[in-house]
Structure formats: structure tokens, C-alpha cells
Design an enzyme around this catalytic site. Structure first.
Site, mmCIF file in Angstrom:
data_model
loop_
_atom_site.group_PDB
_atom_site.id
_atom_site.type_symbol
_atom_site.label_atom_id
_atom_site.label_comp_id
_atom_site.label_asym_id
_atom_site.label_seq_id
_atom_site.Cartn_x
_atom_site.Cartn_y
_atom_site.Cartn_z
ATOM 1 N N TYR A 1 0.737 -1.319 0.036
ATOM 2 C CA TYR A 1 0.032 0.046 0.143
ATOM 3 C C TYR A 1 0.801 1.316 0.177
ATOM 4 C CZ TYR A 1 -3.971 2.962 0.724
ATOM 5 O OH TYR A 1 -4.783 4.001 0.955
ATOM 6 N N HIS B 1 1.110 4.015 -3.045
ATOM 7 C CA HIS B 1 0.863 5.402 -2.961
ATOM 8 C C HIS B 1 2.213 6.403 -2.983
ATOM 9 C CE1 HIS B 1 -3.149 3.689 -2.001
ATOM 10 N NE2 HIS B 1 -3.578 5.082 -2.216
ATOM 11 N N TYR C 1 -5.305 16.590 -0.154
ATOM 12 C CA TYR C 1 -5.479 15.631 0.137
ATOM 13 C C TYR C 1 -4.617 14.765 0.827
ATOM 14 C CZ TYR C 1 -7.917 10.780 -0.952
ATOM 15 O OH TYR C 1 -8.223 9.571 -0.872
ATOM 16 N N TRP D 1 -7.577 1.171 -10.290
ATOM 17 C CA TRP D 1 -6.877 1.842 -9.089
ATOM 18 C C TRP D 1 -7.428 1.082 -7.922
ATOM 19 C CZ3 TRP D 1 -2.123 3.592 -7.589
ATOM 20 C CH2 TRP D 1 -2.105 4.123 -6.183
ATOM 21 N N TRP D 2 -8.921 1.447 -8.032
ATOM 22 C CA TRP D 2 -9.779 0.867 -6.880
ATOM 23 C C TRP D 2 -9.687 -0.643 -6.741
ATOM 24 C CZ3 TRP D 2 -14.605 4.227 -7.394
ATOM 25 C CH2 TRP D 2 -14.426 5.563 -7.108
#
Length: 119
Positions: free
Chosen positions: A24, A28, A47, A86-87
Site C-alpha cells: 500500500y 501510494h 488530499y 486503481w480501486w
């Protein structure tokens, strides 16, 4: 939230599956340009995603929504094929605290209530 002219600060949480912690972080560190572009095109700024590891790995995200039609902007994001890809990649790494089955379903991240802000 459907329409508004006021910026909206959003805070959300989702659990991170411990076995995906490094993957993860790695994905990212190099978010796909098409995903970043869609986030901006959906009127999201400032964000960030933070990690808290106690009592279980939990991701805490904050951003500011500066658009005027949340539902339309989020629908555009959800319709983007690269965002969907991506999701699909990141959903397997997460577990929704709401019981949702995936990002496309809505409510995957639990929205946090703001109880204090100092500007």
C-alpha cells in the site's frame, strides 16, 4: 451532499489489511498520473492519507472538496476506467469499517464527523 458553493473538508477512515502494509505504501508513493488528474478534476485538493497502526492498521484520509456538485464529481470519478483499476488494486488491501464490498459501492471509507476546527 449534492450542491454547495462552500468548500467542504472531508475526513475518512478505512482499515488496512496488515499483510498489504508495504504494498500500500509503495503504490501510494507512485500514484498513477491518471488517478491524480481525476482527483483534481473532481474538485479535490489538499488530499492526504495517514496511517495509524494501533489497535489495527487504519488509514485516515483528509481532503478539501471545492466543487459545487459533490454527487456529479464523485460519479465522474467512479466512471473513470483508470480509477476503477486503481480501486480494484487498492480495495484488496483494505477492509471497509462500514461493511461495503468495494469502492464503487459507496461508503467504502467511513466518513468522520468534524467536531473541532481552528482556522
Amino acid at each position: 451532499m449534492t450542491t454547495s458553493s462552500e468548500p467542504r473538508r472531508v475526513a475518512q477512515v478505512v482499515y488496512l489489511r496488515p499483510e498489504y502494509l508495504e504494498e500500500y505504501k509503495s503504490c501510494h508513493a507512485a500514484v498513477w498520473p491518471e488517478v491524480l488528474e481525476q482527483i483534481k478534476d473532481s474538485n479535490i485538493i489538499d488530499y492526504s492519507i495517514n496511517l495509524v497502526s494501533i489497535p489495527r492498521p487504519t488509514l485516515f484520509a483528509t481532503f478539501k472538496y471545492v466543487g459545487s456538485d459533490w454527487d456529479a464529481d464523485m460519479a465522474r470519478m467512479a466512471a473513470n476506467p483508470k480509477v476503477q483499476e486503481w480501486w480494484a488494486m487498492t480495495d484488496k488491501m483494505q477492509e471497509s469499517p462500514t461493511g461495503a464490498k468495494g469502492s464503487k459501492e459507496g461508503g467504502w471509507w467511513l466518513e468522520a464527523e468534524e467536531v473541532f476546527r481552528l482556522e
